[in-house]
Design a protein around this motif. Structure first.
Motif, PDB file in Angstrom:
ATOM      1  N   ARG A  19      -9.538  -5.393 -26.288  1.00 37.04           N
ATOM      2  CA  ARG A  19     -10.205  -4.488 -27.215  1.00 37.04           C
ATOM      3  C   ARG A  19     -10.993  -3.466 -26.423  1.00 37.04           C
ATOM      4  N   LEU A  20     -10.623  -2.229 -26.593  1.00 39.57           N
ATOM      5  CA  LEU A  20     -11.319  -1.135 -25.925  1.00 39.57           C
ATOM      6  C   LEU A  20     -12.371  -0.543 -26.855  1.00 39.57           C
ATOM      7  N   ALA A  21     -13.423   0.002 -26.256  1.00 42.35           N
ATOM      8  CA  ALA A  21     -14.470   0.667 -27.026  1.00 42.35           C
ATOM      9  C   ALA A  21     -14.753   2.034 -26.429  1.00 42.35           C
ATOM     10  N   CYS A  22     -15.113   2.965 -27.292  1.00 40.35           N
ATOM     11  CA  CYS A  22     -15.455   4.322 -26.871  1.00 40.35           C
ATOM     12  C   CYS A  22     -16.779   4.687 -27.530  1.00 40.35           C
ATOM     13  N   ALA A  23     -17.799   4.878 -26.716  1.00 35.05           N
ATOM     14  CA  ALA A  23     -19.114   5.273 -27.220  1.00 35.05           C
ATOM     15  C   ALA A  23     -19.285   6.769 -27.005  1.00 35.05           C
ATOM     16  N   ALA A  24     -19.593   7.468 -28.079  1.00 36.80           N
ATOM     17  CA  ALA A  24     -19.772   8.911 -28.007  1.00 36.80           C
ATOM     18  C   ALA A  24     -21.219   9.280 -28.274  1.00 36.80           C
ATOM     19  N   THR A  57      -5.322   6.846 -40.076  1.00 38.48           N
ATOM     20  CA  THR A  57      -4.878   6.539 -38.721  1.00 38.48           C
ATOM     21  C   THR A  57      -3.443   6.998 -38.476  1.00 38.48           C
ATOM     22  N   ASN A  58      -3.163   7.266 -37.221  1.00 37.15           N
ATOM     23  CA  ASN A  58      -1.813   7.602 -36.780  1.00 37.15           C
ATOM     24  C   ASN A  58      -1.571   6.941 -35.428  1.00 37.15           C
ATOM     25  N   TYR A  59      -0.333   6.523 -35.214  1.00 36.55           N
ATOM     26  CA  TYR A  59       0.012   5.826 -33.988  1.00 36.55           C
ATOM     27  C   TYR A  59       1.281   6.390 -33.375  1.00 36.55           C
ATOM     28  N   ALA A  60       1.331   6.359 -32.061  1.00 33.47           N
ATOM     29  CA  ALA A  60       2.581   6.681 -31.382  1.00 33.47           C
ATOM     30  C   ALA A  60       3.563   5.554 -31.637  1.00 33.47           C
ATOM     31  N   ASP A  61       4.834   5.889 -31.670  1.00 36.05           N
ATOM     32  CA  ASP A  61       5.851   4.875 -31.952  1.00 36.05           C
ATOM     33  C   ASP A  61       5.777   3.711 -30.967  1.00 36.05           C
ATOM     34  N   ALA A  62       5.405   3.989 -29.735  1.00 38.60           N
ATOM     35  CA  ALA A  62       5.403   2.955 -28.698  1.00 38.60           C
ATOM     36  C   ALA A  62       4.378   1.854 -28.956  1.00 38.60           C
ATOM     37  N   VAL A  63       3.364   2.135 -29.756  1.00 40.35           N
ATOM     38  CA  VAL A  63       2.291   1.153 -29.978  1.00 40.35           C
ATOM     39  C   VAL A  63       2.169   0.730 -31.438  1.00 40.35           C
ATOM     40  N   LYS A  64       2.951   1.355 -32.293  1.00 38.03           N
ATOM     41  CA  LYS A  64       2.857   1.066 -33.729  1.00 38.03           C
ATOM     42  C   LYS A  64       3.138  -0.412 -33.991  1.00 38.03           C
ATOM     43  N   GLY A  65       2.274  -1.020 -34.757  1.00 38.93           N
ATOM     44  CA  GLY A  65       2.419  -2.429 -35.081  1.00 38.93           C
ATOM     45  C   GLY A  65       1.751  -3.359 -34.083  1.00 38.93           C
ATOM     46  N   ARG A  66       1.339  -2.821 -32.936  1.00 35.95           N
ATOM     47  CA  ARG A  66       0.693  -3.655 -31.908  1.00 35.95           C
ATOM     48  C   ARG A  66      -0.765  -3.261 -31.687  1.00 35.95           C
ATOM     49  N   PHE A  67      -1.064  -1.995 -31.864  1.00 35.64           N
ATOM     50  CA  PHE A  67      -2.422  -1.495 -31.638  1.00 35.64           C
ATOM     51  C   PHE A  67      -3.060  -1.123 -32.982  1.00 35.64           C
ATOM     52  N   THR A  68      -4.379  -1.301 -33.046  1.00 33.31           N
ATOM     53  CA  THR A  68      -5.122  -0.903 -34.236  1.00 33.31           C
ATOM     54  C   THR A  68      -6.362  -0.124 -33.814  1.00 33.31           C
ATOM     55  N   ILE A  69      -6.480   1.082 -34.331  1.00 31.28           N
ATOM     56  CA  ILE A  69      -7.637   1.922 -34.035  1.00 31.28           C
ATOM     57  C   ILE A  69      -8.628   1.831 -35.178  1.00 31.28           C
ATOM     58  N   SER A  70      -9.906   1.826 -34.840  1.00 32.24           N
ATOM     59  CA  SER A  70     -10.946   1.772 -35.864  1.00 32.24           C
ATOM     60  C   SER A  70     -12.188   2.500 -35.342  1.00 32.24           C
ATOM     61  N   ARG A  71     -13.103   2.741 -36.243  1.00 37.93           N
ATOM     62  CA  ARG A  71     -14.331   3.423 -35.820  1.00 37.93           C
ATOM     63  C   ARG A  71     -15.511   2.925 -36.632  1.00 37.93           C
ATOM     64  N   ASP A  72     -16.679   2.965 -36.011  1.00 34.81           N
ATOM     65  CA  ASP A  72     -17.932   2.630 -36.682  1.00 34.81           C
ATOM     66  C   ASP A  72     -18.785   3.888 -36.595  1.00 34.81           C
ATOM     67  N   ASN A  73     -18.778   4.677 -37.660  1.00 37.65           N
ATOM     68  CA  ASN A  73     -19.466   5.961 -37.625  1.00 37.65           C
ATOM     69  C   ASN A  73     -20.972   5.796 -37.415  1.00 37.65           C
ATOM     70  N   ALA A  74     -21.529   4.729 -37.929  1.00 36.25           N
ATOM     71  CA  ALA A  74     -22.971   4.508 -37.780  1.00 36.25           C
ATOM     72  C   ALA A  74     -23.349   4.315 -36.321  1.00 36.25           C
ATOM     73  N   LYS A  75     -22.409   3.779 -35.552  1.00 34.84           N
ATOM     74  CA  LYS A  75     -22.666   3.528 -34.130  1.00 34.84           C
ATOM     75  C   LYS A  75     -22.021   4.565 -33.229  1.00 34.84           C
ATOM     76  N   ASN A  76     -21.363   5.565 -33.831  1.00 35.70           N
ATOM     77  CA  ASN A  76     -20.645   6.575 -33.041  1.00 35.70           C
ATOM     78  C   ASN A  76     -19.728   5.919 -32.029  1.00 35.70           C
ATOM     79  N   THR A  77     -19.031   4.899 -32.461  1.00 28.82           N
ATOM     80  CA  THR A  77     -18.178   4.121 -31.578  1.00 28.82           C
ATOM     81  C   THR A  77     -16.799   3.975 -32.191  1.00 28.82           C
ATOM     82  N   MET A  78     -15.807   4.060 -31.348  1.00 28.04           N
ATOM     83  CA  MET A  78     -14.424   3.897 -31.761  1.00 28.04           C
ATOM     84  C   MET A  78     -13.814   2.750 -30.962  1.00 28.04           C
ATOM     85  N   TYR A  79     -12.861   2.066 -31.561  1.00 32.33           N
ATOM     86  CA  TYR A  79     -12.262   0.903 -30.916  1.00 32.33           C
ATOM     87  C   TYR A  79     -10.743   1.022 -30.897  1.00 32.33           C
TER      88      TYR A  79
END
Length: 117
Positions: A19-24, A57-79
């Motif tokens: 699980r990756l996280a991105c803090a902005a 959400t949108n996914y590249a074909d190579a990761v569709k069904g395996r990856f899930t992107i999400s975001r927590d706007n209150a924390k300005n963080t994306m996963y």
């Protein structure tokens, strides 16, 4: 100046998960479409997933069904929840704005994901 900080990468066996996280900094993450990009050695950076401020959400074909992107706007963080990882997923993963928004010129340092076979 907006800063994007990625974390959560590592070494994992094929079939595993990460699980990756991105803090902005600032509110940019809550009002723009954000995306996860990756760049493998010798290859161009590619967009693998994006999520709008409203959650579309949108996914590249190579990761569709395996990856899930999400975001927590209150924390300005994306996963990015990555599952069923494959050796070809090995890359440095970055976060930034995504279409229809132009990515920021200042990319973060990224987080390395290495999938062993």
């Amino acid at each position: 100046q907006v800063q994007l900080v990625e974390s959560g990468g590592g070494l994992v066996q094929a079939g595993g998960s990460l699980r990756l996280a991105c803090a902005a900094s600032g509110r940019i993450a809550s009002i723009n479409t954000m995306g996860w990009y990756r760049q493998a050695p010798g290859k161009q950076r590619e967009l693998v997933a994006s999520i709008s401020s409203g959650g579309t959400t949108n996914y590249a074909d190579a990761v569709k069904g395996r990856f899930t992107i999400s975001r927590d706007n209150a924390k300005n963080t994306m996963y990015l929840q990555m599952g069923s990882l494959k050796p070809e997923d090995t890359a440095v993963y970055y976060c930034n704005l995504a279409w229809p928004f132009k990515p920021l010129d200042s990319w973060g340092q990224g987080t390395q994901v290495t999938v062993s076979s």
